[in-house]
Design an enzyme around this catalytic site. Structure first.
Site, PDB file in Angstrom:
ATOM      1  CG  HIS A 136      51.208  35.050  36.758  1.00  0.00           C
ATOM      2  ND1 HIS A 136      50.293  35.767  37.070  1.00  0.00           N
ATOM      3  CD2 HIS A 136      52.212  35.515  37.521  1.00  0.00           C
ATOM      4  CE1 HIS A 136      50.628  36.427  37.783  1.00  0.00           C
ATOM      5  NE2 HIS A 136      51.879  36.206  38.329  1.00  0.00           N
TER       6      HIS A 136
ATOM      7  CG  ASP B  93      50.630  36.451  46.485  1.00  0.00           C
ATOM      8  OD1 ASP B  93      50.696  37.420  47.794  1.00  0.00           O
ATOM      9  OD2 ASP B  93      51.751  36.785  45.734  1.00  0.00           O
TER      10      ASP B  93
ATOM     11  CE  LYS C 261      51.832  40.425  44.697  1.00  0.00           C
ATOM     12  NZ  LYS C 261      51.349  39.336  44.283  1.00  0.00           N
TER      13      LYS C 261
ATOM     14  CB  THR D  35      49.683  33.889  39.172  1.00  0.00           C
ATOM     15  OG1 THR D  35      50.007  34.647  40.385  1.00  0.00           O
ATOM     16  CG2 THR D  35      48.122  33.464  39.161  1.00  0.00           C
TER      17      THR D  35
END
Lengths: 394, 394
Positions: free
Chosen positions: A113, A214, A234, A325
């Site tokens: 990621h 998230d 976020k 992630t």
């Protein structure tokens, strides 16, 4: 008195026993465990008022030895007949946020990621990973007050974005709304300011594991995040599963992390395997679009907790830290749509439609399973959310 | 019954009336106000149990109209004779953290500070400010659990750092321990997920103001902060003053912010002056080394709160947001030692010694004053902390 039927292939057999907070009708929320398709009221089953409370915090604060004892006691009690009034059909209950969140830190622990996002966000940089990435579990504090339980609708956030061709930033609903499929870890017992949680003691501090989405507005994030990190991209919402799988249940899922090279500094060294063999699944409007493998995560939860406290920062019951992630090496194991669609350039097929980022009305559901004791598989419930149109902001 | 003597030039006259949480001996902490060198027990004075609690949160949650009414009532009551048992000498009480902190966001609202840090951290970049800086109040979430009340000792944090000449990062006590002199703002009444706090409504949401020292380990911060922002370089401790000056008391201190050019997006537009004419003072081991002027801050608290909620993120009673380092244009108005000593290259004289960053045993005290009603000046108490040697980590 009654017995609780559990199918042989249930993900919620006696080797799982996740904790959650539920209510029935207008009753006050209280702590239960899931057994098959049943929720067992733990205050009734065990006669302990610590479970008659609207969060797990007071129970978690009692500490590791008590977690072990309660798990053993539940296991013994549900093997026999239990009071009728302790048993509720899953369909009859409402699930609530299981924890009163103290501080929330989101990490960035998947090498795949981090490298993918490096390539997408910083295409001019020859090295996709930052120089610090393999030396410490990079993370940032997120908004604790925005953590919601699975099933909560997610209103598309508004904010500033500035595309390459925009002379000035524009304000409006995010046009690159994304997910991040993660696991979240709940701190059961905290530490005072000045104390640390060494890797070897993380087992006694981490109570359990939840699914964590998230939600991320990539356009807002891209414009705001230099130099102090993500904020409004976020902070509008993060969704967790209502069921907390005890770390004690996940002993059979413990596997080594990928080889860490260069070797981390001594305070991050692991003596025991701290990876977790959890298979996630991401469904977009019901279509599975990714199967992120948690076992691929470079940094482990024990290292995350050791890192975040190594400077003497206090930890508290109810602290949540999330993995970042979860992405594997292959396209169909990427846990964020920005990676899965390569920044929107490579759409995925969702029920016959071509999709890049989330549209209003879309629903995303994360589920997972892991090996448990005696050859069973353990379920994690689900973390699901549906996108509602932005309000105002145009 | 008794009257409370207040010197004519006291910073804590009847136009200030800050709120704090105090205890006497072994008694439970409760809410009081400061009048001269006296603490007045508000539960006794007003006969309201909301003040017999260990934080301001329940009172703050009652909302703006109640804040106005209570302030008026206190003003009237302390003008006459009040019960002896409501009055305590300042020297006889212990002050506590005044608020149960929900989420904490730290901003970066001083143009001078942001530009100085840009020059120091990114010397190769011709523009000291990032492209987003004049378009939005840049901020990040910090660790709520690390906020401590003035007087709490600060243990030097350990962590990773990597100097230019280091091949790999090293671990140990921070060698560039710094302060950031800021103001902190307490959210009194929150908003549900999906709602916003427009700039015009910030007056009704922000309860009061504290002094804020965002202790910073510059070496840890410099190594960790790309790309997700500061974490362990800041998370070990932040110190706030025990006295919360009501925003209502600061009406006479309201001044325009510096001209904002380019004009911010409409959701950040201000109709009324939202700067604050607060003069801070930073003393290092008793020597004043800086006088940061809050009126120089580019982004206002109303804009910070409007920004942080514009994406629909919920706000809560007890949210704290801090301004970021307050630095003026001149060297002796810089609110962080990294600026004051230009990264350590230009030491300052502290009691005859040349200093750059903090040494063990050093004490830093931030104080402030602002114009109040009727020509009075208002004090903010103090935010003080002493550095203790690192524990472990070598």
């Amino acid at each position: 008195m009654t017995t609780v039927p559990v199918a042989a292939d249930s993900l919620y057999g006696v080797t799982n026993l996740p904790y959650g907070v539920f209510s029935v009708g207008e009753s006050a929320p209280r702590v239960g465990t899931r057994l098959g398709d049943t929720v067992v009221d733990l205050a009734v089953l065990l006669g302990d008022d610590v479970f008659a409370r609207p969060s797990l915090n007071d129970f978690m604060a009692q500490g590791y030895d008590r977690w072990v004892a309660v798990r053993r006691e539940i296991t013994e009690r549900v093997a026999g007949e239990i009071p009728d009034e302790a048993v509720h059909a899953l369909d009859d209950v409402t699930m609530h946020l299981p924890v009163e969140v103290a501080d929330y830190v989101d990490f960035y622990a998947s090498e795949h990621h981090a490298a993918n996002l490096g390539r997408l966000f910083r295409p001019d940089n020859p090295e996709p990973l930052m120089p610090n990435w393999k030396h410490l579990p990079v993370g940032y504090h997120g908004r604790a007050g925005s953590i919601v339980v699975s099933g909560t609708d997610i209103v598309r956030p508004c904010g500033q974005r500035k595309g390459k061709d925009d002379a000035v930033p524009v304000f409006g609903p995010s046009v690159r709304l994304d997910i991040e499929a993660e696991l979240g870890f709940l701190v059961g017992t905290g530490t005072a300011m000045g104390d640390t949680v060494p890797v070897a003691e993380a087992d006694r501090a981490i109570f359990g594991v939840v699914l964590f989405n998230d939600w991320s507005a990539r356009d807002i994030q891209a414009w705001e995040y230099v130099p102090l990190g993500p904020n409004l991209g976020k902070s509008f919402a993060s969704t967790i599963s209502p069921w907390v799988v005890p770390l004690l249940a996940l002993e059979p899922a413990r596997v080594p992390t990928p080889v860490q090279d260069p070797r981390p500094l001594p305070y991050l060294a692991m003596e025991s395997p701290w990876g977790l063999d959890v298979d996630l699944s991401v469904r977009w409007n019901g279509c599975e679009v990714s199967r992120p493998p948690y076992r691929e995560m470079y940094w482990s939860p024990a290292q995350m907790l050791a890192h975040v406290t190594v400077n003497g920062a206090p930890s508290r019951t109810g602290d949540v830290f999330a993995s970042g992630t979860i992405s594997g090496p292959d396209r169909d194991t990427r846990g964020a749509f920005i990676e899965l669609t390569w920044g929107g350039a490579e759409p995925v097929s969702v029920g016959g439609e071509q999709r890049t980022f989330l549209e209003d009305g879309d629903e995303v559901t994360i589920t997972a399973s892991a090996p448990g004791a005696g050859g069973a598989r353990l379920g994690f419930g689900e973390a699901t959310g549906r996108i509602l149109p932005a309000t105002g902001g145009d």
